[in-house]
Structures are given as structure tokens and as C-alpha cells.
Design a protein around this motif. Structure first.
Motif, PDB file in Angstrom:
ATOM      1  N   VAL A  10     -11.231   3.593   0.584  1.00  0.00           N
ATOM      2  CA  VAL A  10     -12.394   4.205   1.225  1.00  0.00           C
ATOM      3  C   VAL A  10     -12.238   5.720   1.113  1.00  0.00           C
ATOM      4  CG1 VAL A  10     -13.713   4.473   3.346  1.00  0.00           C
ATOM      5  CG2 VAL A  10     -12.648   2.277   2.819  1.00  0.00           C
ATOM      6  N   GLY A  11     -13.283   6.437   0.765  1.00  0.00           N
ATOM      7  CA  GLY A  11     -13.213   7.892   0.688  1.00  0.00           C
ATOM      8  C   GLY A  11     -12.790   8.370  -0.685  1.00  0.00           C
ATOM      9  N   THR A  12     -12.234   9.601  -0.729  1.00  0.00           N
ATOM     10  CA  THR A  12     -11.838  10.232  -1.981  1.00  0.00           C
ATOM     11  C   THR A  12     -10.430  10.772  -1.882  1.00  0.00           C
ATOM     12  OG1 THR A  12     -12.763  12.342  -1.260  1.00  0.00           O
ATOM     13  CG2 THR A  12     -14.219  10.886  -2.516  1.00  0.00           C
ATOM     14  N   MET A  13      -9.836  11.072  -3.052  1.00  0.00           N
ATOM     15  CA  MET A  13      -8.486  11.649  -3.072  1.00  0.00           C
ATOM     16  C   MET A  13      -8.500  13.126  -2.701  1.00  0.00           C
ATOM     17  SD  MET A  13      -6.424  10.022  -6.285  1.00  0.00           S
ATOM     18  CE  MET A  13      -7.463  10.854  -7.462  1.00  0.00           C
ATOM     19  N   LEU A  14      -9.423  13.857  -3.282  1.00  0.00           N
ATOM     20  CA  LEU A  14      -9.501  15.299  -3.059  1.00  0.00           C
ATOM     21  C   LEU A  14     -10.647  15.586  -2.093  1.00  0.00           C
ATOM     22  CD1 LEU A  14      -8.322  18.047  -3.950  1.00  0.00           C
ATOM     23  CD2 LEU A  14     -10.136  18.142  -5.665  1.00  0.00           C
ATOM     24  N   ASN A  15     -10.314  16.212  -0.968  1.00  0.00           N
ATOM     25  CA  ASN A  15     -11.309  16.479   0.070  1.00  0.00           C
ATOM     26  C   ASN A  15     -11.380  17.975   0.346  1.00  0.00           C
ATOM     27  OD1 ASN A  15     -12.008  13.613   1.100  1.00  0.00           O
ATOM     28  ND2 ASN A  15      -9.764  13.659   1.058  1.00  0.00           N
ATOM     29  N   LEU A  16     -12.596  18.510   0.342  1.00  0.00           N
ATOM     30  CA  LEU A  16     -12.813  19.934   0.590  1.00  0.00           C
ATOM     31  C   LEU A  16     -13.815  20.090   1.728  1.00  0.00           C
ATOM     32  CD1 LEU A  16     -12.511  22.938  -0.189  1.00  0.00           C
ATOM     33  CD2 LEU A  16     -14.422  22.612  -1.770  1.00  0.00           C
ATOM     34  N   ASN A  54       0.842  -1.185   0.000  1.00  0.00           N
ATOM     35  CA  ASN A  54       0.000   0.000   0.000  1.00  0.00           C
ATOM     36  C   ASN A  54       0.883   1.243   0.000  1.00  0.00           C
ATOM     37  OD1 ASN A  54      -2.523  -1.477   0.326  1.00  0.00           O
ATOM     38  ND2 ASN A  54      -1.785  -1.914   2.396  1.00  0.00           N
ATOM     39  N   ALA A  55       0.609   2.183  -0.859  1.00  0.00           N
ATOM     40  CA  ALA A  55       1.391   3.413  -0.969  1.00  0.00           C
ATOM     41  C   ALA A  55       0.461   4.617  -0.895  1.00  0.00           C
ATOM     42  CB  ALA A  55       2.177   3.438  -2.277  1.00  0.00           C
ATOM     43  N   SER A  56       0.973   5.685  -0.276  1.00  0.00           N
ATOM     44  CA  SER A  56       0.187   6.920  -0.211  1.00  0.00           C
ATOM     45  C   SER A  56       1.126   8.109  -0.128  1.00  0.00           C
ATOM     46  CB  SER A  56      -0.760   6.903   0.995  1.00  0.00           C
ATOM     47  OG  SER A  56      -0.020   6.932   2.207  1.00  0.00           O
ATOM     48  N   TYR A  57       0.631   9.220  -0.616  1.00  0.00           N
ATOM     49  CA  TYR A  57       1.404  10.468  -0.557  1.00  0.00           C
ATOM     50  C   TYR A  57       0.430  11.632  -0.598  1.00  0.00           C
ATOM     51  CZ  TYR A  57       4.533  14.273  -1.794  1.00  0.00           C
ATOM     52  OH  TYR A  57       5.211  15.455  -1.811  1.00  0.00           O
ATOM     53  N   GLU A  58       0.555  12.549   0.388  1.00  0.00           N
ATOM     54  CA  GLU A  58      -0.315  13.715   0.421  1.00  0.00           C
ATOM     55  C   GLU A  58       0.392  14.892  -0.240  1.00  0.00           C
ATOM     56  OE1 GLU A  58      -2.855  16.616   3.460  1.00  0.00           O
ATOM     57  OE2 GLU A  58      -1.903  14.781   4.213  1.00  0.00           O
ATOM     58  N   VAL A  59      -0.245  15.442  -1.249  1.00  0.00           N
ATOM     59  CA  VAL A  59       0.300  16.608  -1.938  1.00  0.00           C
ATOM     60  C   VAL A  59       0.062  17.845  -1.072  1.00  0.00           C
ATOM     61  CG1 VAL A  59       0.228  17.989  -4.042  1.00  0.00           C
ATOM     62  CG2 VAL A  59      -0.190  15.516  -4.158  1.00  0.00           C
ATOM     63  N   ASP A  60       1.135  18.584  -0.832  1.00  0.00           N
ATOM     64  CA  ASP A  60       1.032  19.758   0.048  1.00  0.00           C
ATOM     65  C   ASP A  60       0.537  20.949  -0.766  1.00  0.00           C
ATOM     66  OD1 ASP A  60       1.187  21.245   2.323  1.00  0.00           O
ATOM     67  OD2 ASP A  60       3.364  21.464   2.306  1.00  0.00           O
ATOM     68  N   LEU A  61      -0.773  20.960  -1.047  1.00  0.00           N
ATOM     69  CA  LEU A  61      -1.331  21.974  -1.939  1.00  0.00           C
ATOM     70  C   LEU A  61      -1.192  23.390  -1.393  1.00  0.00           C
ATOM     71  CD1 LEU A  61      -4.648  20.273  -3.172  1.00  0.00           C
ATOM     72  CD2 LEU A  61      -2.532  20.608  -4.453  1.00  0.00           C
ATOM     73  N   LYS A 109      -4.975  28.108   8.507  1.00  0.00           N
ATOM     74  CA  LYS A 109      -5.620  28.646   7.307  1.00  0.00           C
ATOM     75  C   LYS A 109      -5.735  27.592   6.216  1.00  0.00           C
ATOM     76  CE  LYS A 109      -4.555  33.567   7.824  1.00  0.00           C
ATOM     77  NZ  LYS A 109      -3.891  34.743   7.231  1.00  0.00           N
ATOM     78  N   ALA A 110      -4.700  26.743   6.103  1.00  0.00           N
ATOM     79  CA  ALA A 110      -4.721  25.715   5.061  1.00  0.00           C
ATOM     80  C   ALA A 110      -5.827  24.693   5.288  1.00  0.00           C
ATOM     81  CB  ALA A 110      -3.362  25.014   5.000  1.00  0.00           C
ATOM     82  N   ALA A 111      -6.291  24.565   6.520  1.00  0.00           N
ATOM     83  CA  ALA A 111      -7.354  23.591   6.826  1.00  0.00           C
ATOM     84  C   ALA A 111      -8.674  23.961   6.164  1.00  0.00           C
ATOM     85  CB  ALA A 111      -7.536  23.477   8.337  1.00  0.00           C
ATOM     86  N   PHE A 112      -8.844  25.229   5.713  1.00  0.00           N
ATOM     87  CA  PHE A 112     -10.070  25.650   5.052  1.00  0.00           C
ATOM     88  C   PHE A 112     -10.139  25.156   3.606  1.00  0.00           C
ATOM     89  CE2 PHE A 112      -9.872  28.672   8.520  1.00  0.00           C
ATOM     90  CZ  PHE A 112     -11.207  28.878   8.860  1.00  0.00           C
ATOM     91  N   PHE A 113      -9.023  24.683   3.050  1.00  0.00           N
ATOM     92  CA  PHE A 113      -8.934  24.414   1.614  1.00  0.00           C
ATOM     93  C   PHE A 113      -8.743  22.924   1.338  1.00  0.00           C
ATOM     94  CE2 PHE A 113      -7.148  28.655   2.523  1.00  0.00           C
ATOM     95  CZ  PHE A 113      -8.202  29.387   2.016  1.00  0.00           C
TER      96      PHE A 113
END
Length: 479
Positions: free
Chosen positions: A341-347, A133-140, A304-308
């Protein structure tokens, strides 16, 4: 198709504009600094705020006092103080926390193996799986980088706190040492005075036996002897308490340590011109406050980043089979791109005001550390001014007291000679001896206070000013 492209363009523009709102407050704030010290016209008062230099080694700053016993005590305290061990543990904890924050930014890879049993009305089956299993969070929007920076600054702040504890420990040992030596000087004066009082009592008793004086003189001589002995015991008690406090600084029980008596020798420390301009960079407590300020700024960016939106890329691949012996056959392979489970992009859309409250907390914390930073700078100025003032006034005070001691000793000798010749009463002798004792004790106390103030000035300036070959070995070894 045009509507779809328009929606994508609108979303992209919204994200760009949203990114602009993640701007963080400054990591350094302006401080209204005076142009020079009030107490030191000979010192360079041109201050500058630069990168913290609290990590620069101070060397054995206590060597300026030229006292081998003091050097040994400070070395022993540095090696065995529980307070220093606790400070180092906090440094290690902060570094580990920074490592956790850095781990969130890294590529994650894991492996798994095991069976899954499931069934329904028609029967049950076992599914064997072996997969990666591999994962990586993009620091948008910089949430991860800001969180990592805040954690690193916290660790650097704890390192500065360690250096502050180390400097405080060394300075406390030196100040306790000089305070004990000052009490030793007082005890030396009192012991000599007790001998003098005993000699006077024998003289008065002899004259009373011979009928040359009254019993009043004998009573007065006894009184003065007892009063001086009582004062001696009071100073001895203060000395014992200081001795116990020094033992604790050395990491020992009071029963395991005692400092042999020795009168204090006058201490004179010359401060190089221009040194105070480095204060804001050298003092570890101010450096810690500056890093706390920078960390608080980074945490506002996190809030602030938590809003996006957040984007997490995931994938898995491996083998799956209902029979263990067929698990690793090529035909049993499987893979998956995207989250199970869930989605890649979460808003976040509705969170009950959680993100807004977190941002308000981060803003309040930033305001607090800004005020704390400015307060630490002011305290730094106060510490230097207090000790410079103490050294200036104590130098003058000691000079006057030396004159007073000489005059009082001369008056005591003359009064004693006049009494022996029968030219005056014993009250004149008592008064002259009291003045002499008071002047000697006052001088001893002032000499001790000057030694303590010398240590205080070094501490206020962030430590010694002579470069040394050895670095911060304790911090380096803990990395």
C-alpha cells in the motif's frame, strides 16, 4: 528523452540543495568564563570546556573527613534511597527509548501466516498465505540518524542526572550529619550551662536563706535557669527534625533510625591546587545540560529532514493457496517488491504547516537549552565561590570566636568569684555567664557551618578528587 533527463537532473539538484538546508546548530556554545576565582588566589582558575567527565568515579570522597560513622551512613543511603531508585528508573527508561530509535534504522523482517476469506455475488473463497515481509528505510537526509543520536544523548543526560542525584544524596547525608553533630555540640554546652545555673541557684538560695542577699537574686537565678532550659529544648527540637530528615535520606522511617549524640569535632579539608579547572567536566548537572544541548541540536536536524523525501524499501515473499494442503507447494510461491500500500518514495507537499511548526518548536527548544547550559555554568561558578567564601570567612570567624570564648569564660569565672566574695551584684554574674554561653554556642555553630561548607565545596566541584578502583557500579549493572 532529453526532457526526461533534464527533469531528473533538476530533481537531483533540488535534493542536493535541499540537503544543504538540514544543517544543525552547534552542539557546544561559547561561554564567557572568568580567568580566576575571586575567592581563591591559590587555586588554578584557568577553565576549559572539554568532553564531560562526569562518568569518572569520585571514589569515597567523604573519607577525607575521617569519620567512620559518616561513611557508613552514606553507604547505607546509597544502597537504599528511594530517590536514587527513581533516578535509576529514569535512566533505564531513556536507554529503552534510545533502543527504539535505533530500531527504526535497522532492517525489519517479519513473518505471517493465516487465511483470508472473501466473496462476491458468485460465491466465496478462502486464501491461505504464509510469507516473509522485509522493509528498510534509507536515511536520505539524516532524519533517522539524528533521531537516534538525540535519543542516545537523552540517555546520557539521564545518566548524568543519576550521578547528580547520587552526589546530591551523598552530600545531603554528610551535611545533615554535620548539622546534627553541630547541634550536639550546642546541646553539650547548654547541658553544662544548665548544671551551672542549677548550682548558681543553690548558691543564691543558700545566701538568701542566710540573709546575705535579696529575693531578687533568687528570682534572677530561677529566670536564667528556665531560659537556658527553654533554649535547650529548642535545640533538641531542631536536632530531632534533622535526625528525621537524615532517616528519610537513608530510606527509613524516623521511628526506625536515630543518630546517637556526639559533639562535632572540627573539620578541615584541604583542596588540592589546580582542581577547579576540571569543574565543567566533572559536574554532572553541567554535563547533563551539555548533552541536552547536543540532543536539541540533533532534533532540529530531525525537524528539517521532515521537509524532504523519505525512501522505504519493502519486499515480501512466500506462499499463497486456496487450499491449506497445497500452501507450501512450489507452484504456490509468490513475491512482491515495493510497498503493498502506498509508495516507496514520499515527498510532503501540503501538510497544513505541521513540519514548519515542528521546526519552530525544535528551534525554541534549542534556544531554551542553550540558555539553560549557560545558566548551569554560572551556577557552577557561584557554588564554588559561595563555598570558598564561606570557608575563608568561617576560618577567620572561628579564630575570633575561640578568643571570645576564652575571654568570656575568664570573665564568668572572675564575676562568680567576686559575687561569692560579696564584691559585686548577681547581675554581673548573669551578664558574664550569658556572654560565655553565647560565645560557646556561636563557636559551635560556626564549626558546624564550616563542616557543611566543606561538603558543599566538594559537591560544587563535582565530587571527590581521589581516584578509586571501583567505577559507577549502579550504572554499569543497569546497562
Amino acid at each position: 528523452m532529453k526532457n526526461f533527463n533534464l527533469k531528473l537532473s533538476t530533481l537531483a539538484a533540488a535534493l542536493v540543495l535541499a540537503g544543504c538546508s538540514t544543517t544543525k546548530p552547534p552542539e557546544q556554545v561559547a561561554v564567557d568564563l572568568p580567568g580566576q576565582y575571586r575567592e581563591a588566589a591559590t587555586l588554578d582558575g584557568k577553565w576549559q570546556v572539554a568532553q564531560p567527565a562526569d562518568g569518572a568515579d569520585r571514589g569515597a570522597w567523604w573519607s577525607v573527613f575521617g569519620d567512620a560513622e559518616l561513611s557508613k551512613l552514606i553507604t547505607d543511603a546509597t544502597a537504599s534511597s528511594p530517590t536514587l531508585v527513581m533516578a535509576m528508573a529514569r535512566v533505564k527508561d531513556a536507554r529503552a527509548t534510545a533502543g527504539l530509535a535505533d530500531a527504526d534504522r535497522a532492517f525489519q523482517l517479519g513473518a505471517g501466516f493465516g487465511p483470508t476469506r472473501q466473496g462476491d455475488a458468485t460465491g466465496a473463497s478462502t486464501q491461505w498465505r504464509a510469507q516473509l515481509n522485509a522493509s528498510y528505510e534509507v536515511d536520505l537526509f539524516g532524519r533517522l540518524s539524528d533521531s537516534s543520536r538525540a535519543a542516545r544523548l537523552d540517555a546520557e543526560g539521564q545518566e548524568a542526572a543519576y550521578r547528580s542525584v547520587l552526589l546530591a544524596l551523598q552530600a545531603d547525608v554528610a551535611q545533615q550529619y554535620f548539622a546534627i553533630r553541630s547541634l550536639d555540640s550546642e546541646l553539650d554546652v547548654l547541658q553544662q550551662t544548665v548544671k551551672l545555673r542549677q548550682e548558681n541557684l543553690r548558691l543564691v538560695q543558700h545566701r538568701y536563706d542566710a540573709g546575705d542577699t535579696s529575693e531578687l537574686d533568687v528570682a534572677q537565678a530561677n529566670t536564667e535557669l528556665s531560659v537556658t532550659q527553654a533554649e535547650q529544648e529548642g535545640v533538641s527540637r531542631s536536632r530531632a527534625q534533622r535526625d528525621h530528615a537524615l532517616a528519610i535520606l537513608l530510606g527509613k522511617a524516623p521511628a526506625q533510625f536515630t543518630l546517637a549524640p556526639e559533639p562535632l569535632q572540627p573539620v578541615t579539608v584541604a583542596v588540592p591546587p589546580g582542581l577547579p579547572s576540571d569543574l565543567l567536566q566533572r559536574r554532572p548537572d553541567i554535563a547533563q545540560a551539555q548533552r541536552q544541548l547536543a540532543a536539541a541540536s540533533a532534533r532540529i536536524g530531525v525537524a528539517k529532514a521532515a521537509f524532504f523525501p523519505s525512501l522505504v524499501l519493502t519486499a515480501s515473499g512466500g506462499y499463497g493457496s486456496d487450499a491449506l494442503h497445497n500452501l507450501f507447494q512450489w507452484s504456490s510461491r509468490s513475491w512482491l517488491l515495493g510497498p503493498l500500500v502506498g509508495t516507496m518514495l514520499n515527498l510532503p507537499l501540503l501538510d497544513g504547516g505541521r513540519n514548519k511548526a515542528n521546526l519552530a518548536r525544535a528551534d525554541a527548544s534549542y534556544e531554551s537549552v542553550v540558555a539553560n547550559y549557560r545558566q548551569q555554568v554560572l551556577v557552577g561558578f557561584q557554588d564554588v565561590e559561595d563555598n570558598l567564601s564561606a570557608l575563608r570567612t568561617l576560618d577567620n570567624q572561628i579564630r575570633f570566636q575561640e578568643d571570645a570564648v576564652k575571654s568570656a569564660q575568664l570573665a564568668a569565672r572572675l564575676a562568680d568569684s567576686r559575687y561569692r566574695n560579696g564584691s559585686t551584684s548577681y547581675f554581673e554574674v548573669i551578664d558574664a555567664q550569658r556572654s560565655s554561653l553565647s560565645a560557646q554556642r556561636a563557636k559551635s555553630q560556626s564549626v558546624g557551618q564550616r563542616a557543611v561548607a566543606s561538603v558543599g565545596l566538594i559537591r560544587a566541584l563535582g565530587g571527590g578528587w581521589e581516584p578509586a578502583a571501583a567505577g559507577n557500579s549502579a550504572l554499569a549493572s543497569a546497562r
